[in-house]
Write a protein that holds these residues in place. Sequence first.
Motif, mmCIF file in Angstrom:
data_model
loop_
_atom_site.group_PDB
_atom_site.id
_atom_site.type_symbol
_atom_site.label_atom_id
_atom_site.label_comp_id
_atom_site.label_asym_id
_atom_site.label_seq_id
_atom_site.Cartn_x
_atom_site.Cartn_y
_atom_site.Cartn_z
ATOM 1 N N ASP A 10 0.867 -1.177 0.000
ATOM 2 C CA ASP A 10 0.000 0.000 0.000
ATOM 3 C C ASP A 10 0.907 1.232 0.000
ATOM 4 O O ASP A 10 1.708 1.408 0.921
ATOM 5 N N GLU A 11 0.774 2.064 -1.012
ATOM 6 C CA GLU A 11 1.656 3.225 -1.158
ATOM 7 C C GLU A 11 1.568 4.165 0.037
ATOM 8 O O GLU A 11 2.569 4.746 0.454
ATOM 9 N N ARG A 12 0.361 4.327 0.595
ATOM 10 C CA ARG A 12 0.198 5.216 1.756
ATOM 11 C C ARG A 12 0.971 4.685 2.947
ATOM 12 O O ARG A 12 1.671 5.434 3.636
ATOM 13 N N VAL A 13 0.869 3.408 3.197
ATOM 14 C CA VAL A 13 1.572 2.795 4.320
ATOM 15 C C VAL A 13 3.078 2.810 4.062
ATOM 16 O O VAL A 13 3.864 3.087 4.973
ATOM 17 N N ILE A 16 4.481 6.122 5.027
ATOM 18 C CA ILE A 16 4.548 6.286 6.482
ATOM 19 C C ILE A 16 5.724 5.501 7.049
ATOM 20 O O ILE A 16 6.498 6.017 7.857
ATOM 21 N N GLU A 41 -0.980 8.553 11.520
ATOM 22 C CA GLU A 41 -1.161 8.441 10.073
ATOM 23 C C GLU A 41 -1.623 7.042 9.685
ATOM 24 O O GLU A 41 -2.467 6.884 8.799
ATOM 25 N N LEU A 42 -1.087 6.013 10.351
ATOM 26 C CA LEU A 42 -1.521 4.648 10.065
ATOM 27 C C LEU A 42 -2.982 4.448 10.476
ATOM 28 O O LEU A 42 -3.748 3.789 9.761
ATOM 29 N N ALA A 44 -5.309 6.761 10.553
ATOM 30 C CA ALA A 44 -6.126 7.477 9.574
ATOM 31 C C ALA A 44 -6.231 6.698 8.268
ATOM 32 O O ALA A 44 -7.296 6.637 7.650
ATOM 33 N N THR A 45 -5.131 6.087 7.854
ATOM 34 C CA THR A 45 -5.126 5.291 6.627
ATOM 35 C C THR A 45 -6.032 4.078 6.778
ATOM 36 O O THR A 45 -6.834 3.772 5.888
ATOM 37 N N LEU A 46 -5.940 3.405 7.902
ATOM 38 C CA LEU A 46 -6.797 2.244 8.150
ATOM 39 C C LEU A 46 -8.265 2.649 8.186
ATOM 40 O O LEU A 46 -9.118 1.966 7.613
ATOM 41 N N ALA A 48 -9.624 5.118 6.628
ATOM 42 C CA ALA A 48 -10.028 5.413 5.256
ATOM 43 C C ALA A 48 -10.289 4.131 4.474
ATOM 44 O O ALA A 48 -11.255 4.044 3.714
ATOM 45 N N VAL A 49 -9.446 3.137 4.684
ATOM 46 C CA VAL A 49 -9.637 1.850 4.003
ATOM 47 C C VAL A 49 -10.924 1.197 4.477
ATOM 48 O O VAL A 49 -11.719 0.724 3.671
#
Length: 69
Positions: A10-13, A16, A41-42, A44-46, A48-49
């Motif tokens: 995952d590019e977002r992860v 980070i 940030e992790l 927030a990403t989770l 969003a997923v």
Amino acid sequence: MSELPEETGDERVDAIVSSLGRLDELPVGAHVAVFDEAFSELEATLAAVEAGEAAQVPGVAGEPAPGER
């Protein structure tokens, strides 16, 4: 510091995780702030997923359940 994984899939992860590479340049006292930032940030990403997945499941996040259409 131990080796960081090259890719998580995952590019977002990945972005980070790669930000943790700056720990080597910082005094140990500054590490907590870096970890806190990465953790936030992790999270927030989770979120969003999970929100994206919930939007695709009928009956979740405003989608009508089968039979309610």
